[in-house]
Motif scaffolding. Sequence first.
Motif, mmCIF file in Angstrom:
data_model
loop_
_atom_site.group_PDB
_atom_site.id
_atom_site.type_symbol
_atom_site.label_atom_id
_atom_site.label_comp_id
_atom_site.label_asym_id
_atom_site.label_seq_id
_atom_site.Cartn_x
_atom_site.Cartn_y
_atom_site.Cartn_z
ATOM 1 N N CYS A 1 -56.720 45.517 -14.073
ATOM 2 C CA CYS A 1 -55.274 45.362 -13.895
ATOM 3 C C CYS A 1 -54.990 44.268 -15.189
ATOM 4 C CB CYS A 1 -54.820 46.060 -12.834
ATOM 5 S SG CYS A 1 -55.088 47.456 -12.655
ATOM 6 N N ARG A 2 -55.784 43.420 -15.439
ATOM 7 C CA ARG A 2 -55.596 42.332 -15.712
ATOM 8 C C ARG A 2 -55.880 41.580 -16.659
ATOM 9 N NH1 ARG A 2 -55.164 36.516 -13.723
ATOM 10 N NH2 ARG A 2 -54.566 34.743 -14.916
ATOM 11 N N TRP A 3 -56.468 43.047 -17.181
ATOM 12 C CA TRP A 3 -56.641 42.912 -18.850
ATOM 13 C C TRP A 3 -56.817 43.857 -19.785
ATOM 14 C CZ3 TRP A 3 -59.555 39.021 -16.133
ATOM 15 C CH2 TRP A 3 -59.459 37.727 -16.469
ATOM 16 N N PRO A 4 -55.033 44.637 -19.092
ATOM 17 C CA PRO A 4 -55.529 46.222 -19.402
ATOM 18 C C PRO A 4 -55.646 46.728 -20.701
ATOM 19 C CG PRO A 4 -53.535 45.057 -19.628
ATOM 20 C CD PRO A 4 -54.361 44.097 -19.288
ATOM 21 N N GLN A 5 -55.974 46.203 -21.564
ATOM 22 C CA GLN A 5 -56.564 46.654 -22.504
ATOM 23 C C GLN A 5 -57.926 47.106 -23.136
ATOM 24 O OE1 GLN A 5 -54.288 48.422 -24.710
ATOM 25 N NE2 GLN A 5 -52.482 47.692 -23.325
ATOM 26 N N MET A 6 -58.470 46.103 -22.530
ATOM 27 C CA MET A 6 -59.839 46.194 -22.753
ATOM 28 C C MET A 6 -60.861 47.279 -21.549
ATOM 29 S SD MET A 6 -62.188 42.986 -21.009
ATOM 30 C CE MET A 6 -61.805 43.257 -19.490
ATOM 31 N N PRO A 7 -61.697 47.979 -22.395
ATOM 32 C CA PRO A 7 -62.531 49.448 -21.596
ATOM 33 C C PRO A 7 -63.255 48.599 -20.637
ATOM 34 C CG PRO A 7 -62.250 49.508 -23.970
ATOM 35 C CD PRO A 7 -61.319 47.660 -23.621
ATOM 36 N N VAL A 8 -63.076 49.140 -19.945
ATOM 37 C CA VAL A 8 -64.131 48.894 -18.328
ATOM 38 C C VAL A 8 -64.711 49.644 -18.103
ATOM 39 C CG1 VAL A 8 -64.184 47.865 -15.878
ATOM 40 C CG2 VAL A 8 -62.507 46.651 -17.567
ATOM 41 N N ILE A 9 -66.027 49.597 -18.260
ATOM 42 C CA ILE A 9 -67.192 50.802 -17.428
ATOM 43 C C ILE A 9 -67.582 51.140 -16.197
ATOM 44 C CG2 ILE A 9 -68.490 52.453 -18.206
ATOM 45 C CD1 ILE A 9 -67.511 50.424 -20.716
ATOM 46 N N LEU A 10 -67.422 51.628 -15.372
ATOM 47 C CA LEU A 10 -68.435 50.830 -14.336
ATOM 48 C C LEU A 10 -70.113 51.743 -14.310
ATOM 49 C CD1 LEU A 10 -65.905 51.333 -11.366
ATOM 50 C CD2 LEU A 10 -66.361 49.539 -12.651
ATOM 51 N N GLY A 11 -70.942 50.969 -14.192
ATOM 52 C CA GLY A 11 -72.134 51.510 -14.624
ATOM 53 C C GLY A 11 -72.282 51.913 -12.611
ATOM 54 N N HIS A 12 -73.219 52.796 -12.629
ATOM 55 C CA HIS A 12 -73.819 53.658 -11.505
ATOM 56 C C HIS A 12 -72.459 53.895 -10.367
ATOM 57 C CE1 HIS A 12 -77.494 52.385 -12.337
ATOM 58 N NE2 HIS A 12 -77.522 51.191 -12.335
ATOM 59 N N GLY A 13 -71.056 54.613 -11.152
ATOM 60 C CA GLY A 13 -70.308 54.968 -10.867
ATOM 61 C C GLY A 13 -69.602 53.968 -9.440
ATOM 62 N N ALA A 14 -69.775 52.494 -8.575
ATOM 63 C CA ALA A 14 -69.955 52.189 -7.685
ATOM 64 C C ALA A 14 -69.624 53.031 -7.033
ATOM 65 C CB ALA A 14 -68.010 51.869 -7.869
ATOM 66 N N TRP A 15 -70.743 53.888 -6.961
ATOM 67 C CA TRP A 15 -71.472 54.404 -6.033
ATOM 68 C C TRP A 15 -71.716 53.496 -4.256
ATOM 69 C CZ3 TRP A 15 -76.401 54.989 -3.097
ATOM 70 C CH2 TRP A 15 -75.968 56.490 -1.474
ATOM 71 N N PRO A 16 -71.689 53.760 -3.019
ATOM 72 C CA PRO A 16 -70.766 54.898 -2.287
ATOM 73 C C PRO A 16 -69.915 54.936 -2.810
ATOM 74 C CG PRO A 16 -71.654 52.902 -1.012
ATOM 75 C CD PRO A 16 -71.829 52.281 -1.824
ATOM 76 N N TYR A 17 -68.685 54.131 -3.622
ATOM 77 C CA TYR A 17 -67.274 54.333 -2.785
ATOM 78 C C TYR A 17 -66.904 55.663 -4.110
ATOM 79 C CZ TYR A 17 -67.267 49.712 -0.326
ATOM 80 O OH TYR A 17 -67.539 48.578 0.159
ATOM 81 N N VAL A 18 -67.252 56.434 -3.955
ATOM 82 C CA VAL A 18 -66.825 57.258 -4.841
ATOM 83 C C VAL A 18 -65.920 57.579 -5.051
ATOM 84 C CG1 VAL A 18 -67.943 60.254 -5.537
ATOM 85 C CG2 VAL A 18 -69.591 58.813 -4.111
ATOM 86 N N ASN A 19 -64.551 58.439 -4.028
ATOM 87 C CA ASN A 19 -62.786 58.950 -3.524
ATOM 88 C C ASN A 19 -62.732 57.468 -4.821
ATOM 89 O OD1 ASN A 19 -63.563 61.543 -3.069
ATOM 90 N ND2 ASN A 19 -63.790 60.370 -0.590
ATOM 91 N N GLU A 20 -62.686 56.231 -3.929
ATOM 92 C CA GLU A 20 -61.956 55.195 -4.121
ATOM 93 C C GLU A 20 -62.100 55.422 -6.152
ATOM 94 O OE1 GLU A 20 -63.514 54.439 -0.289
ATOM 95 O OE2 GLU A 20 -64.302 55.124 -2.314
ATOM 96 N N THR A 21 -63.274 55.020 -6.686
ATOM 97 C CA THR A 21 -63.698 55.232 -7.944
ATOM 98 C C THR A 21 -63.365 56.469 -8.625
ATOM 99 O OG1 THR A 21 -65.894 54.514 -7.400
ATOM 100 C CG2 THR A 21 -65.520 54.975 -9.675
ATOM 101 N N VAL A 22 -63.115 57.832 -8.319
ATOM 102 C CA VAL A 22 -62.394 59.116 -8.730
ATOM 103 C C VAL A 22 -60.872 58.438 -8.981
ATOM 104 C CG1 VAL A 22 -62.113 61.041 -8.835
ATOM 105 C CG2 VAL A 22 -64.137 60.033 -8.338
ATOM 106 N N ALA A 23 -60.435 58.015 -7.655
ATOM 107 C CA ALA A 23 -58.823 57.444 -7.746
ATOM 108 C C ALA A 23 -58.539 56.473 -8.704
ATOM 109 C CB ALA A 23 -59.054 56.754 -6.103
ATOM 110 N N LEU A 24 -59.312 55.527 -9.027
ATOM 111 C CA LEU A 24 -59.458 54.157 -9.873
ATOM 112 C C LEU A 24 -59.419 54.933 -11.597
ATOM 113 C CD1 LEU A 24 -58.885 51.439 -10.950
ATOM 114 C CD2 LEU A 24 -61.209 50.432 -10.551
ATOM 115 N N ALA A 25 -60.482 56.046 -11.837
ATOM 116 C CA ALA A 25 -60.349 56.911 -12.572
ATOM 117 C C ALA A 25 -59.051 57.773 -13.123
ATOM 118 C CB ALA A 25 -61.153 57.136 -12.618
ATOM 119 N N PHE A 26 -58.532 57.796 -11.756
ATOM 120 C CA PHE A 26 -57.043 58.565 -11.902
ATOM 121 C C PHE A 26 -56.142 57.505 -12.738
ATOM 122 C CE2 PHE A 26 -53.593 59.790 -10.036
ATOM 123 C CZ PHE A 26 -52.801 61.208 -9.764
ATOM 124 N N LYS A 27 -55.788 56.942 -11.388
ATOM 125 C CA LYS A 27 -54.900 55.690 -11.969
ATOM 126 C C LYS A 27 -55.098 55.167 -13.355
ATOM 127 C CE LYS A 27 -53.552 50.543 -10.428
ATOM 128 N NZ LYS A 27 -53.143 49.864 -9.510
#
Length: 305
Positions: free
Chosen positions: A197-223
Motif C-alpha cells: 500500500c505504500r508503493w501501490p504501483q509496485m507489483p508485489v508477489i507473495l511466493g508460497h502464498g503466505a501459508w498458513p494465512y490462506v484466507n487473509e492472503t486471498v482477501a489481500l488479492a481481492f483488495k
Amino acid sequence: MSDARLARLKGRIIDFRLRPPTGPYRNFFTPAAVKGVNRLLRQPVPPSYEVGVAGGDGADERAIGVLLKEMDSVGIQVGVMNGRHSVRSNAHIEDADLAAIQAQTQGRLLGLCGVDFDKPVDEVVAGLERGVKELGMKGVCIEPGLARTPMYADDERIFPIYQKVADLGEPLLFMSGPLAGPDISHTDPVRFERVACRWPQMPVILGHGAWPYVNETVALAFKSEITGRCNVYVSPDVYTFAPGGRAYVEGIEFIPNRFVFASSYSFSGVVEAVTKVMALGLSDEVLEQYMVRNAEKLLGISMDR
C-alpha cells in the motif's frame, strides 16, 4: 491430465518459482530438505535434481539439460529463478550466477535479483540497479526474515530498497510462508500489505502464498483487484496442496487476475506441479490467466509465438 487442455496452453506456461539444480542452489536445497518436502507431497524427487546432486564433471549442465526436458514435457517455456542470501544456511546465490544460467538456457530460465542484508543499504540499492540494467534481471526477490538479524517486511530499514525497486519499475517477490523467518509471524500478510500500500504501483508477489494465512492472503488479492490501493499477486505453489490450500483454488477461480503459477522446484517437480494444477478443475480461461498471462505482465515478456 487432459492432453487437450494442456495443448491449449501451447508451451507458454511460466513457472514463477523454479530453483535449478545447480551448485549455488544445492547449498540451500539439500537432499534431506528436498526429499522431505516431496515425501509430504507424496511424489518423487525430480530426476533433474538427482542428476545435479550426483555431482561429477558437468553435473550442472547435465542437470539443467534434464530440467529443460522436464519443462518441455508439460509445456513450461520459462522458469523464474531468485537470488538468495541466507546466512543461516550459508547460501549465497548471486545475481551473476543467475545471469550465467539465463544466458546458458537462452532465456528459458530468468533471474530475479537477490538482496544481501549483510551489505550497506546503499550498496544493495546500487546492486539492484546493476542487476536489472546490466545483468538483465527481471525483478527482485527479498527475504527479510532470513537476514542475520531477521526483519519483518514492513521494517523501515528496508524502505530505500523498496523505493529502488519501484523506481526501476520491476516486480518484487517476497518469500513468505512458514519458513520465511524464525516464526510464522514473519509471513503475516498484514506486513506485506503495508509495503504494497505504500508503493501501490509496485507489483508485489507473495511466493508460497503466505501459508498458513490462506484466507487473509486471498482477501489481500481481492483488495488489490477491487480498490487499486495495492498491487499484490499470490503464488501459492506447493501450498496449494497443503492443508487449507483449497481456499487458494477458490481464490484462483474468484480472482484469476491475481494468482501466479509456480512449481517451487525442487520442492516439487515441474511435471508433478503442472499435473496437479491441471487436475484442479479450473476453466481454460482461468488456467490461461494463472499459468501464462499474469506472469507475462509481471515480467514484461510475451509467450505468444
